[in-house]
Design a protein around this motif. Structure first.
Motif, short mmCIF file in Angstrom:
data_model
loop_
_atom_site.label_atom_id
_atom_site.label_comp_id
_atom_site.label_asym_id
_atom_site.label_seq_id
_atom_site.Cartn_x
_atom_site.Cartn_y
_atom_site.Cartn_z
N CYS A 427 -7.88 2.04 -5.17
CA CYS A 427 -6.87 2.16 -3.51
C CYS A 427 -6.12 2.98 -3.44
O CYS A 427 -5.72 3.15 -2.30
CB CYS A 427 -6.54 0.09 -4.40
SG CYS A 427 -7.79 -0.80 -4.15
N VAL A 428 -4.93 2.96 -4.58
CA VAL A 428 -3.90 3.76 -4.24
C VAL A 428 -3.87 5.61 -3.47
O VAL A 428 -3.73 6.24 -2.43
CB VAL A 428 -3.00 3.70 -4.51
CG1 VAL A 428 -3.26 4.36 -5.74
CG2 VAL A 428 -1.87 4.09 -4.18
N LEU A 429 -5.62 5.72 -3.86
CA LEU A 429 -5.56 7.42 -3.92
C LEU A 429 -6.78 7.20 -2.49
O LEU A 429 -6.98 8.07 -2.33
CB LEU A 429 -6.34 8.26 -5.36
CG LEU A 429 -5.24 8.33 -6.37
CD1 LEU A 429 -5.82 8.41 -7.00
CD2 LEU A 429 -4.65 9.23 -5.76
N HIS A 430 -8.01 6.33 -2.79
CA HIS A 430 -8.82 6.48 -2.04
C HIS A 430 -9.40 5.59 -0.59
O HIS A 430 -10.01 5.10 -0.20
CB HIS A 430 -10.03 6.47 -3.06
CG HIS A 430 -10.54 7.08 -3.74
ND1 HIS A 430 -10.38 8.62 -3.86
CD2 HIS A 430 -10.27 7.40 -4.78
CE1 HIS A 430 -10.28 9.42 -4.52
NE2 HIS A 430 -10.39 8.62 -5.97
N PHE A 431 -8.47 4.41 -0.90
CA PHE A 431 -8.08 3.53 0.13
C PHE A 431 -6.76 3.61 1.11
O PHE A 431 -5.86 3.23 0.68
CB PHE A 431 -8.75 1.78 -0.40
CG PHE A 431 -9.66 2.06 -0.75
CD1 PHE A 431 -10.49 1.25 0.18
CD2 PHE A 431 -10.45 2.24 -1.68
CE1 PHE A 431 -12.39 1.79 0.05
CE2 PHE A 431 -11.41 1.98 -2.50
CZ PHE A 431 -12.40 1.78 -1.43
N ARG A 432 -6.89 3.85 2.13
CA ARG A 432 -5.65 4.34 3.20
C ARG A 432 -5.25 3.15 3.56
O ARG A 432 -4.01 3.26 4.02
CB ARG A 432 -5.62 5.39 3.76
CG ARG A 432 -5.69 6.98 4.02
CD ARG A 432 -5.97 8.23 4.83
NE ARG A 432 -6.52 9.27 4.56
CZ ARG A 432 -5.52 10.21 4.00
NH1 ARG A 432 -4.58 9.96 4.21
NH2 ARG A 432 -6.52 11.23 3.59
N GLY A 438 -1.77 -6.35 -0.72
CA GLY A 438 -3.02 -6.51 -1.28
C GLY A 438 -3.16 -5.81 -2.60
O GLY A 438 -3.40 -6.91 -3.51
N ALA A 439 -1.68 -5.00 -3.23
CA ALA A 439 -1.61 -4.57 -4.46
C ALA A 439 -0.89 -5.30 -5.38
O ALA A 439 -1.39 -5.63 -6.28
CB ALA A 439 -0.69 -3.83 -4.53
N VAL A 440 0.03 -6.74 -4.90
CA VAL A 440 0.69 -7.46 -5.58
C VAL A 440 -0.30 -8.45 -5.64
O VAL A 440 -0.52 -9.12 -6.68
CB VAL A 440 1.67 -8.24 -4.46
CG1 VAL A 440 2.07 -9.32 -5.07
CG2 VAL A 440 2.35 -7.12 -4.62
N VAL A 492 -11.39 -6.16 -5.41
CA VAL A 492 -11.54 -6.74 -3.92
C VAL A 492 -10.59 -7.15 -3.12
O VAL A 492 -10.06 -7.36 -2.21
CB VAL A 492 -13.17 -7.84 -4.23
CG1 VAL A 492 -13.28 -8.99 -3.12
CG2 VAL A 492 -14.60 -6.92 -4.63
N ALA A 493 -9.21 -7.38 -4.25
CA ALA A 493 -8.68 -8.45 -3.87
C ALA A 493 -7.55 -7.98 -3.10
O ALA A 493 -7.00 -7.95 -1.66
CB ALA A 493 -8.02 -8.77 -4.57
N SER A 498 -5.38 -6.47 2.05
CA SER A 498 -4.91 -5.24 2.60
C SER A 498 -5.51 -5.55 4.20
O SER A 498 -4.93 -5.36 4.71
CB SER A 498 -4.92 -3.87 1.92
OG SER A 498 -4.25 -3.54 0.65
N TYR A 499 -6.75 -5.20 4.02
CA TYR A 499 -6.72 -4.94 5.43
C TYR A 499 -6.76 -6.07 6.31
O TYR A 499 -6.27 -5.76 7.50
CB TYR A 499 -8.90 -5.15 4.71
CG TYR A 499 -9.49 -5.00 6.39
CD1 TYR A 499 -9.14 -3.77 7.18
CD2 TYR A 499 -10.52 -6.17 7.02
CE1 TYR A 499 -10.29 -3.78 8.43
CE2 TYR A 499 -10.21 -5.86 8.33
CZ TYR A 499 -11.05 -4.95 8.94
OH TYR A 499 -11.66 -4.75 10.50
#
Length: 546
Positions: A427-432, A438-440, A492-493, A498-499
């Motif tokens: 996610c950190v590399l491919h989802f801006r 979201g990460a937490v 998915v989380a 994040s979104y």
């Protein structure tokens, strides 16, 4: 059992050559590069000043993965009666690992000139969450060290008659010392010698094993014509398919979350060189796994009553985890078995030094320098790296005395990385739009699901029982791909939360004061920094990530 003096002397000479020859030379090389490298001295220790050429990169990348766990774990899987060749997942999984790494991870990491795997997290999520990610990475490296030292201890105790404890302590000390001295240069250049030695010695053992009088025809140990030993082909029932997929993806995708992988990627002179290193290592690591497969097959086809080992065979004595050294000792001449143990010793050091340096790099660069001591001098940082190497080495050495299966330790070492860090890295590399909320959420969900699934090796009983679970001798095993489920739920989380938070905050559906993690402010500050500089780059930004 008497100590094999000639064999012991050979191993000591090998260690001295590695330690005093290549290790000390690597230390001088590091100091020389420090004088000419435009980066910091600590960066030279961590990524070699981005001055590692392609050939050295391929050698050190391959040697890092071809460790004691890979060599002995593959042989153990082939020999074990409830597994067999079909369960020897190391070689194909590592090929997939390097191919995916070259296609989707090498370029985004190297083009941004990161120094460690955690740099992109620190840049986007801040220091606190990055510190949380360090914990599973550190645990995995310590378990990895324990795995490869346990492999060596078992090998030396079988072939040389040397105490497993003494073997582990001596080997750990040698690896710690030369990693302590020279950083990545010592690691990389010792890897060249070690990988060459592993290749020659293991392949040299193969013809002696095949021609051993105690080894019968392979057709006798096929499932349809099994008259001796047990089947080396193995069997995959439909009910075990989930477990098979889980272990394959654990090794393949979990391997993409090791700092040791990115240490080699980030030490390359360019993104293209980093990708070439990954693709070449994919072929090399598969080739290095073939001798272990052959050893497992020969051991399964052997009549152990014709050897000094006698009956019952290793499988009935619970010695499946030591099948590689047992096969070398009883199915090959003495001098060949000594070369075999040398190959395992070389494999152990080639992986252990990488694990030591990777943990030390993460702590020094992403915790000590950015959080604990922002004003630390380069000399201080170098000593922190050295101290971290010693601490991780001692911790892993302590766990190696537990006597657990090498194969089990090998799998568990990548467990948390697969379930927790891999989805974060994707996610950190491919989802801006991935943000801290979201990460937490993904971190907590992935970690919770994995812990509730239990882990027999660590004495954690399962709370969640998935379809197909079994209980034997009071131990519950799960055939459901619970690790992959935890990874996917975490992924998915991260994306969903994040979104949703991005939409809610940007449309001001809640007061901005509720943005306790400062995601909206952070996005506004970095928006200008991440803008593509030209039209072509704008077109390629999304496509290159995928």
């Amino acid at each position: 059992m008497a100590v094999d003096i000639p064999g012991l002397v050979s191993v000591i000479i090998f260690y001295i050559c590695i330690l005093l020859g290549i290790g000390v030379w690597g230390s001088h090389k590091s100091k020389k590069v420090e004088k000419t490298c435009p980066g910091s001295k600590s960066d030279v220790s961590i990524i070699g000043g981005r001055n590692i050429n392609v050939l050295v990169g391929i050698f050190t990348m391959t040697a890092t993965w071809v460790g004691g766990g890979y060599i002995m774990g593959t042989a153990e899987a082939v020999y074990s009666p409830n597994q067999g060749l079909i369960w020897a997942l190391g070689p194909p999984a590592y090929v997939l690992n390097f191919v995916l790494g070259g296609l989707f991870f090498a370029k985004p990491m190297r083009s941004k000139r990161y120094v460690t795997m955690l740099d992109p997290f620190q840049s986007r999520y801040g220091n606190t969450f990055t510190a949380a990610l360090l914990v599973p990475a550190l645990i995995s490296d310590i378990l990895w060290v324990a795995c490869i030292l346990a492999a060596l201890g078992g090998t030396m105790s079988v072939i040389l008659g040397l105490s497993s404890t003494i073997s582990i302590i001596i080997s750990a000390a040698v690896s710690i010392i030369y990693t302590f001295l020279g950083g990545l240069y010592s690691v990389a250049y010792t890897d060249i010698i070690q990988l060459c030695f592993i290749f020659v010695s293991l392949w040299l053992c193969v013809p002696f094993l095949v021609l051993s009088p105690a080894v019968g025809a392979l057709s006798q140990t096929l499932p349809l014509n099994q008259t001796a030993g047990h089947s080396w082909v193995g069997d995959l029932q439909l009910e075990d398919a989930g477990k098979w997929v889980d272990q394959l993806l654990l090794l393949a995708l979990g391997g993409l979350s090791y700092q040791a992988l990115y240490q080699r990627i980030l030490s390359a002179a360019s993104s293209v060189q980093a990708q070439i290193t990954c693709f070449a290592a994919a072929g090399a690591v598969f080739l290095m796994g073939i001798p272990s497969v052959v050893i497992g097959i020969m051991a399964a086809s052997a009549d152990w009553n014709q050897t000094d080992y006698g009956l019952p065979p290793p499988i009935e004595r619970g010695d499946s985890g030591k099948i590689l050294p047992l096969a070398l000792q009883h199915l090959t001449p003495t001098w060949v078995s000594v070369l075999g143990i040398g190959s395992v010793a070389a494999a152990v050091m080639s992986s252990m030094d990488s694990a030591l340096l990777s943990s030390a790099s993460l702590f020094t660069k992403n915790i000590y320098k950015t959080t604990l001591r922002k004003t630390a001098s380069e000399r201080e940082l170098q000593w922190v790296i050295k101290a971290s190497v010693v601490i991780v080495g001692v911790a892993g050495t302590g766990l190696a005395f537990g006597g657990s299966s090498v194969l089990a330790l090998w799998l568990v070492s990548g467990d948390l990385l697969y379930c927790v860090i891999f989805p974060q890295l994707v996610c950190v590399l491919h989802f801006r739009w991935a943000n801290t909320y979201g990460a937490v959420s993904g971190f907590l969900l992935g970690l919770l699901l994995r812990l509730l699934s239990g882990e027999a090796l660590l004495g954690i009983p399962p709370t969640l029982l998935y379809p197909g679970w079994k209980e034997e001798n009071g131990i519950i095993s799960q055939n459901f791909p619970y690790r992959t489920l935890a990874m996917l739920c975490s992924l998915v989380a991260i994306i969903a939360v994040s979104y949703l938070t991005e939409v809610i905050l940007s449309r001001q559906l809640i007061p901005r004061s509720w943005d306790v993690l400062g995601v909206l402010k952070s996005n506004m500050q970095t928006e200008g920094q991440n803008q593509p500089t030209n039209t072509d780059e704008m077109k390629l930004t999304f496509s290159t990530n995928f």
